[in-house]
Design an enzyme around this catalytic site. Structure first.
Site, PDB file in Angstrom:
ATOM      1  N   GLY A   1       0.944  -1.428   0.285  1.00 58.25           N
ATOM      2  CA  GLY A   1       0.066   0.327  -0.065  1.00 58.25           C
ATOM      3  C   GLY A   1       1.101   1.155   0.065  1.00 58.25           C
TER       4      GLY A   1
ATOM      5  N   GLN B   1      -5.764  -9.124  -2.297  1.00 56.92           N
ATOM      6  CA  GLN B   1      -5.157  -7.866  -1.472  1.00 56.92           C
ATOM      7  C   GLN B   1      -6.949  -7.404  -0.727  1.00 56.92           C
ATOM      8  OE1 GLN B   1      -3.778  -8.100  -3.495  1.00 56.92           O
ATOM      9  NE2 GLN B   1      -1.444  -6.712  -3.396  1.00 56.92           N
TER      10      GLN B   1
ATOM     11  N   ASP C   1      -1.444   4.535  -6.091  1.00 53.43           N
ATOM     12  CA  ASP C   1       0.034   4.266  -6.145  1.00 53.43           C
ATOM     13  C   ASP C   1       0.687   6.145  -6.097  1.00 53.43           C
ATOM     14  OD1 ASP C   1      -0.788   1.481  -6.611  1.00 53.43           O
ATOM     15  OD2 ASP C   1       1.035   1.291  -4.960  1.00 53.43           O
TER      16      ASP C   1
ATOM     17  N   LYS D   1      -3.614  -0.443  -8.272  1.00 49.54           N
ATOM     18  CA  LYS D   1      -3.828  -1.848  -8.461  1.00 49.54           C
ATOM     19  C   LYS D   1      -4.133  -2.566  -9.667  1.00 49.54           C
ATOM     20  CE  LYS D   1      -1.747  -4.071  -6.474  1.00 49.54           C
ATOM     21  NZ  LYS D   1      -0.528  -5.102  -6.405  1.00 49.54           N
TER      22      LYS D   1
HETATM   23  O1  MRU Z   1       0.135  -4.035  -4.775  1.00 50.39           O
HETATM   24  P1  MRU Z   1       0.081  -3.257  -3.120  1.00 50.39           P
HETATM   25  O2  MRU Z   1      -0.739  -4.810  -2.339  1.00 50.39           O
HETATM   26  O3  MRU Z   1       1.285  -2.351  -2.881  1.00 50.39           O
HETATM   27  O4  MRU Z   1      -1.057  -2.015  -4.037  1.00 50.39           O
HETATM   28  C1  MRU Z   1      -1.684  -1.592  -3.128  1.00 50.39           C
HETATM   29  C2  MRU Z   1      -2.500  -0.659  -4.288  1.00 50.39           C
HETATM   30  O5  MRU Z   1      -2.938  -0.718  -5.069  1.00 50.39           O
HETATM   31  C3  MRU Z   1      -3.384   0.107  -2.917  1.00 50.39           C
HETATM   32  O6  MRU Z   1      -4.949   0.584  -3.755  1.00 50.39           O
HETATM   33  C4  MRU Z   1      -2.339   1.955  -3.342  1.00 50.39           C
HETATM   34  O7  MRU Z   1      -1.660   1.740  -2.945  1.00 50.39           O
HETATM   35  C5  MRU Z   1      -3.207   2.507  -2.458  1.00 50.39           C
HETATM   36  S1  MRU Z   1      -3.172   2.474  -0.470  1.00 50.39           S
HETATM   37  C6  MRU Z   1      -3.617   3.565   0.348  1.00 50.39           C
END
Ligand code: MRU
Length: 356
Positions: free
Chosen positions: A50, A197, A238, A249
């Site tokens: 995240g 997730q 991200d 994601k």
């Molecule tokens: O691969 P991850 O689990 O780190 O991906 C996370 C995401 O895509 C979240 O939606 C994003 O980081 C926002 S968290 C507030």
């Protein structure tokens, strides 16, 4: 008001513990981080994940890495910090929060002083990043709470909750505040293949908080929208580029396209730390490509021929014109995003100025 999910990052007495999210929801295990390398691997392996949580973990990770250098001279300390920062920046390429937090820690160590003095400066900076994150989540909650009407159905994707950030999360912050205010609503959580997730983290965290959550496979989104079950989409991000393109994601852009088809507003929760005004658009962002076995296998079991060709991009880009608005710590920002999002850059700049 806070969620009831465990905080993913614990910083107590200058010791860093990270919740190993790969073991959720079966086991709640915190791992002590003893070096730069353990933090680097925790980020790479998605034990901590995240965007904002990666940034906070990296900031504390640099503090942990510099603990053996407290007796160094100022210049030696700074050089060691810079090489640790260079290493940590490469752990994952897409979430801008990682580079944002690492740069901020390096900047904090710039004023002259010996190793001990510079160590104190970076420790304070890391604690401020964490505290600022909590404040941003609360502000996002307040800015987005009114979007959750009584009886609404909200779709979210991946995990942009307390586990990805601190306290209230970003996309979940309006949900936690609406729930605390007694507003009845339903959340649909997409399971988010390949690493699940949505099912392992979001469904778990919302259920623990007593929020009405329904798990769906990623392939069921169009059906749910066609049935009229979904009134709004609310996701995290991200990285948001200067023009408002949203990197999030894998699967997010497909949801946004479906939302446009069904006339459902698509909102993105974005703290100042996730806005990247230096990058013009989504096409300029490096998208992380992960291990093919994450697709060939599920939870340790083969679900495909062992040598089948695989693509595994971890993120995709949602074009800004599919976004109804950004729920931010400076309020709800609508189009034209190339202008309104600049308020986030101003907030971040103000924080830097206060700090230096
Ligand atoms: O691969 P991850 O689990 O780190 O991906 C996370 C995401 O895509 C979240 O939606 C994003 O980081 C926002 S968290 C507030």
């Amino acid at each position: 008001m806070s969620s009831v999910a465990p905080e993913p990052i614990r910083w107590v007495n200058e010791r860093l513990e990270l919740l190993d999210q790969t073991q959720l929801p079966e086991h709640v295990v915190f791992e002590l981080q003893t070096s730069l390398e353990t933090v680097y691997m925790a980020i790479r392996q998605l034990k901590v994940r995240g965007a904002p949580a990666i940034g906070i973990a990296a900031a504390y990770g640099l503090v942990v890495a510099m603990q053996p250098h407290r007796l160094d001279g100022g210049e030696a300390f700074y050089n060691a910090l810079q090489s640790a920062a260079d290493r940590l920046r490469t752990a994952r390429p897409t979430a801008v929060n990682l580079a944002w937090a690492v740069d901020r820690i390096v900047r904090a160590a710039q004023p002259a002083g010996d190793g001990a003095a510079r160590y104190r400066l970076i420790k304070t900076a890391a604690e401020e990043i964490h505290e600022q994150d909590r404040r941003m989540c609360r502000a996002i909650g307040r800015a987005g709470q009114h979007l959750i009407k009584p009886g609404a159905g909200i779709l979210t994707h991946c995990n942009a909750g307390a586990l990805a950030v601190s306290e209230l999360g970003t996309a979940t912050a309006p949900m936690y505040l609406a729930h605390a205010a007694g507003i009845p609503f339903r959340v649909y959580a997409g399971e988010t293949r390949p690493l699940l997730q949505g099912s392992r983290l979001t469904a778990w965290e919302l259920q623990q908080a007593g929020i009405d959550v329904t798990l769906i496979c990623d392939t069921m989104v169009a059906r749910m929208m066609a049935e009229g079950a979904i009134d709004r989409v609310l996701v995290g991000t991200d990285r948001v580029t200067r023009n408002g393109d949203v990197v999030n994601k894998i699967g997010t852009s497909g949801i946004a396209i479906l939302a446009r088809h069904f006339g459902i507003p698509f909102y993105v929760a974005c703290p100042s730390s996730t806005f990247d005004p230096a990058t013009p658009d989504g096409a300029s962002v490096v998208i992380e490509e992960r291990d093919p076995d994450e697709v060939r296998r599920v939870l340790g079991r083969a679900v495909a021929p062992v040598d089948v060709k695989v693509r595994n991009p971890a993120f995709d880009v949602t074009p800004h014109d599919l976004v109804a608005g950004f729920i931010t710590d400076t309020g709800l920002l609508g189009p034209p995003f190339d202008q309104t999002l600049q308020r986030l850059a101003a907030t971040d700049e103000a924080t830097k100025v206060q700090r230096t």
